[in-house]
Design a protein around this motif. Structure first.
Motif, PDB file in Angstrom:
ATOM      1  N   MET A  11       0.746  -1.253  -0.099  1.00 36.69           N
ATOM      2  CA  MET A  11       0.106   0.071   0.032  1.00 36.69           C
ATOM      3  C   MET A  11       0.983   1.366  -0.120  1.00 36.69           C
ATOM      4  SD  MET A  11      -2.674  -1.580   2.739  1.00 36.69           S
ATOM      5  CE  MET A  11      -1.549  -2.224   3.823  1.00 36.69           C
ATOM      6  N   PRO A  12       0.869   2.009  -1.033  1.00 35.61           N
ATOM      7  CA  PRO A  12       1.681   3.310  -1.130  1.00 35.61           C
ATOM      8  C   PRO A  12       1.303   4.328  -0.081  1.00 35.61           C
ATOM      9  CG  PRO A  12       0.487   2.931  -3.047  1.00 35.61           C
ATOM     10  CD  PRO A  12       0.081   1.836  -2.208  1.00 35.61           C
ATOM     11  N   GLY A  13       1.908   4.920   0.486  1.00 41.23           N
ATOM     12  CA  GLY A  13       1.763   5.984   1.529  1.00 41.23           C
ATOM     13  C   GLY A  13       1.355   7.371   0.689  1.00 41.23           C
ATOM     14  N   SER A  14       1.314   8.240   1.598  1.00 42.34           N
ATOM     15  CA  SER A  14       0.743   9.499   1.179  1.00 42.34           C
ATOM     16  C   SER A  14       1.681  10.042   0.337  1.00 42.34           C
ATOM     17  CB  SER A  14       0.197  10.281   2.107  1.00 42.34           C
ATOM     18  OG  SER A  14       1.351  10.565   3.196  1.00 42.34           O
ATOM     19  N   THR A  15       3.237  10.008   0.403  1.00 41.57           N
ATOM     20  CA  THR A  15       4.130  10.654  -0.463  1.00 41.57           C
ATOM     21  C   THR A  15       4.574   9.908  -1.496  1.00 41.57           C
ATOM     22  OG1 THR A  15       5.793   9.956   0.996  1.00 41.57           O
ATOM     23  CG2 THR A  15       4.946  11.767   1.692  1.00 41.57           C
ATOM     24  N   GLY A  16       4.004   8.720  -1.686  1.00 42.55           N
ATOM     25  CA  GLY A  16       4.342   7.703  -2.936  1.00 42.55           C
ATOM     26  C   GLY A  16       5.892   7.095  -2.435  1.00 42.55           C
ATOM     27  N   SER A  17       6.383   7.372  -1.557  1.00 43.35           N
ATOM     28  CA  SER A  17       7.702   6.711  -1.149  1.00 43.35           C
ATOM     29  C   SER A  17       7.726   5.857  -0.034  1.00 43.35           C
ATOM     30  CB  SER A  17       8.750   7.544  -1.222  1.00 43.35           C
ATOM     31  OG  SER A  17       8.787   8.432  -0.155  1.00 43.35           O
ATOM     32  N   ASP A  18       6.785   5.858   0.814  1.00 45.01           N
ATOM     33  CA  ASP A  18       6.715   5.291   2.093  1.00 45.01           C
ATOM     34  C   ASP A  18       5.421   4.335   2.109  1.00 45.01           C
ATOM     35  OD1 ASP A  18       4.771   7.300   1.792  1.00 45.01           O
ATOM     36  OD2 ASP A  18       4.835   7.505   4.102  1.00 45.01           O
ATOM     37  N   HIS A  19       5.959   3.089   1.513  1.00 46.65           N
ATOM     38  CA  HIS A  19       5.115   2.023   1.163  1.00 46.65           C
ATOM     39  C   HIS A  19       4.906   1.232   2.414  1.00 46.65           C
ATOM     40  CE1 HIS A  19       5.954   2.794  -2.852  1.00 46.65           C
ATOM     41  NE2 HIS A  19       5.114   2.127  -3.323  1.00 46.65           N
ATOM     42  N   ARG A  20       3.589   0.894   2.721  1.00 46.02           N
ATOM     43  CA  ARG A  20       3.348  -0.123   3.827  1.00 46.02           C
ATOM     44  C   ARG A  20       3.251  -1.512   3.198  1.00 46.02           C
ATOM     45  NH1 ARG A  20      -1.704   2.225   6.496  1.00 46.02           N
ATOM     46  NH2 ARG A  20      -2.314   2.556   4.082  1.00 46.02           N
ATOM     47  N   ILE A  21       3.727  -2.514   3.980  1.00 49.61           N
ATOM     48  CA  ILE A  21       3.690  -3.876   3.593  1.00 49.61           C
ATOM     49  C   ILE A  21       2.893  -4.455   4.553  1.00 49.61           C
ATOM     50  CG2 ILE A  21       4.839  -5.856   2.899  1.00 49.61           C
ATOM     51  CD1 ILE A  21       7.216  -3.938   1.793  1.00 49.61           C
ATOM     52  N   ALA A  22       2.089  -5.092   4.411  1.00 47.81           N
ATOM     53  CA  ALA A  22       1.243  -6.093   5.449  1.00 47.81           C
ATOM     54  C   ALA A  22       0.925  -7.348   4.859  1.00 47.81           C
ATOM     55  CB  ALA A  22       0.139  -5.455   6.179  1.00 47.81           C
ATOM     56  N   ARG A  23       0.705  -8.539   5.622  1.00 45.86           N
ATOM     57  CA  ARG A  23       0.357  -9.699   5.275  1.00 45.86           C
ATOM     58  C   ARG A  23      -1.008  -9.762   5.695  1.00 45.86           C
ATOM     59  NH1 ARG A  23       2.614 -15.591   5.342  1.00 45.86           N
ATOM     60  NH2 ARG A  23       1.092 -16.796   5.907  1.00 45.86           N
ATOM     61  N   VAL A  24      -1.967 -10.422   4.927  1.00 44.49           N
ATOM     62  CA  VAL A  24      -3.341 -10.683   5.089  1.00 44.49           C
ATOM     63  C   VAL A  24      -3.297 -11.892   6.044  1.00 44.49           C
ATOM     64  CG1 VAL A  24      -5.562 -11.282   4.098  1.00 44.49           C
ATOM     65  CG2 VAL A  24      -3.947  -9.793   2.878  1.00 44.49           C
ATOM     66  N   GLU A  25      -4.047 -11.707   7.341  1.00 43.75           N
ATOM     67  CA  GLU A  25      -4.341 -12.679   8.224  1.00 43.75           C
ATOM     68  C   GLU A  25      -5.800 -13.274   8.167  1.00 43.75           C
ATOM     69  OE1 GLU A  25      -1.934 -13.752  10.241  1.00 43.75           O
ATOM     70  OE2 GLU A  25      -0.493 -12.553   9.063  1.00 43.75           O
ATOM     71  N   GLU A  26      -6.674 -12.710   7.647  1.00 42.41           N
ATOM     72  CA  GLU A  26      -7.861 -12.768   7.685  1.00 42.41           C
ATOM     73  C   GLU A  26      -8.905 -12.046   6.469  1.00 42.41           C
ATOM     74  OE1 GLU A  26     -11.801 -13.268  10.666  1.00 42.41           O
ATOM     75  OE2 GLU A  26     -10.006 -12.411  11.415  1.00 42.41           O
ATOM     76  N   VAL A  27      -9.683 -12.582   5.840  1.00 39.04           N
ATOM     77  CA  VAL A  27     -10.202 -11.834   4.836  1.00 39.04           C
ATOM     78  C   VAL A  27     -11.735 -11.310   5.516  1.00 39.04           C
ATOM     79  CG1 VAL A  27     -11.590 -11.719   2.544  1.00 39.04           C
ATOM     80  CG2 VAL A  27      -9.428 -12.894   3.011  1.00 39.04           C
ATOM     81  N   LEU A  28     -11.931 -10.143   5.738  1.00 37.52           N
ATOM     82  CA  LEU A  28     -13.368  -9.767   6.584  1.00 37.52           C
ATOM     83  C   LEU A  28     -14.483  -9.297   5.589  1.00 37.52           C
ATOM     84  CD1 LEU A  28     -11.562  -7.802   9.283  1.00 37.52           C
ATOM     85  CD2 LEU A  28     -12.502 -10.246   9.212  1.00 37.52           C
ATOM     86  N   GLY A  29     -13.962  -8.799   4.455  1.00 36.56           N
ATOM     87  CA  GLY A  29     -15.177  -8.194   3.541  1.00 36.56           C
ATOM     88  C   GLY A  29     -15.844  -9.292   2.832  1.00 36.56           C
ATOM     89  N   GLN A  55      -1.579  -3.105  -4.252  1.00 41.76           N
ATOM     90  CA  GLN A  55      -1.518  -4.232  -4.934  1.00 41.76           C
ATOM     91  C   GLN A  55      -1.516  -5.631  -4.158  1.00 41.76           C
ATOM     92  OE1 GLN A  55       1.999  -4.018  -7.505  1.00 41.76           O
ATOM     93  NE2 GLN A  55       1.788  -1.902  -7.634  1.00 41.76           N
ATOM     94  N   VAL A  56      -1.557  -6.397  -4.690  1.00 44.04           N
ATOM     95  CA  VAL A  56      -1.457  -7.868  -3.881  1.00 44.04           C
ATOM     96  C   VAL A  56      -0.665  -8.431  -4.625  1.00 44.04           C
ATOM     97  CG1 VAL A  56      -2.899  -9.981  -3.475  1.00 44.04           C
ATOM     98  CG2 VAL A  56      -4.277  -7.839  -3.479  1.00 44.04           C
ATOM     99  N   ARG A  57       0.127  -9.311  -3.631  1.00 39.97           N
ATOM    100  CA  ARG A  57       1.237 -10.151  -4.080  1.00 39.97           C
ATOM    101  C   ARG A  57       1.080 -11.403  -3.317  1.00 39.97           C
ATOM    102  NH1 ARG A  57       5.998  -6.284  -5.602  1.00 39.97           N
ATOM    103  NH2 ARG A  57       5.086  -4.544  -6.628  1.00 39.97           N
ATOM    104  N   SER A  58       1.337 -12.495  -3.884  1.00 38.86           N
ATOM    105  CA  SER A  58       1.320 -13.676  -3.531  1.00 38.86           C
ATOM    106  C   SER A  58       2.733 -14.122  -2.597  1.00 38.86           C
ATOM    107  CB  SER A  58       1.326 -14.865  -4.329  1.00 38.86           C
ATOM    108  OG  SER A  58       2.294 -14.965  -5.207  1.00 38.86           O
ATOM    109  N   LYS A  59       3.760 -13.450  -2.917  1.00 35.61           N
ATOM    110  CA  LYS A  59       4.893 -13.268  -1.997  1.00 35.61           C
ATOM    111  C   LYS A  59       5.163 -11.929  -1.512  1.00 35.61           C
ATOM    112  CE  LYS A  59       6.732 -17.516  -4.267  1.00 35.61           C
ATOM    113  NZ  LYS A  59       7.928 -17.940  -4.782  1.00 35.61           N
TER     114      LYS A  59
END
Length: 73
Positions: A11-29, A55-59
């Motif tokens: 997930m890109p941050g507000s400045t475009g250079s500070d990306h956040r990376i997170a692993r999906v633990e549970e799908v709630l939607g 973006q979604v990535r498998s790795k």
């Protein structure tokens, strides 16, 4: 866009250079509602509804392996 448990969200941050990376633990939607419980690299967990440039990535990002069906959220 659909992510599954174990996928990674980039997930890109507000400045475009500070990306956040997170692993999906549970799908709630349901259906087309992207809502996930994720764990960030620093150990923090959160409920997120990723923005339009995520973006979604498998790795884990950095491995350069992107799911064939990855699209912007």
């Amino acid at each position: 866009m659909r992510a599954a448990k174990g996928d990674w969200l980039l997930m890109p941050g507000s400045t475009g250079s500070d990306h956040r990376i997170a692993r999906v633990e549970e799908v709630l939607g349901r259906g087309d509602e992207p809502l996930y419980r994720v764990a960030f690299e620093n150990g923090r967990e959160a409920i997120v509804a990723p923005g339009p440039h995520a973006q979604v990535r498998s790795k884990k990002p950095g491995s350069e392996s992107i799911r064939a069906d990855s699209t912007y959220l």
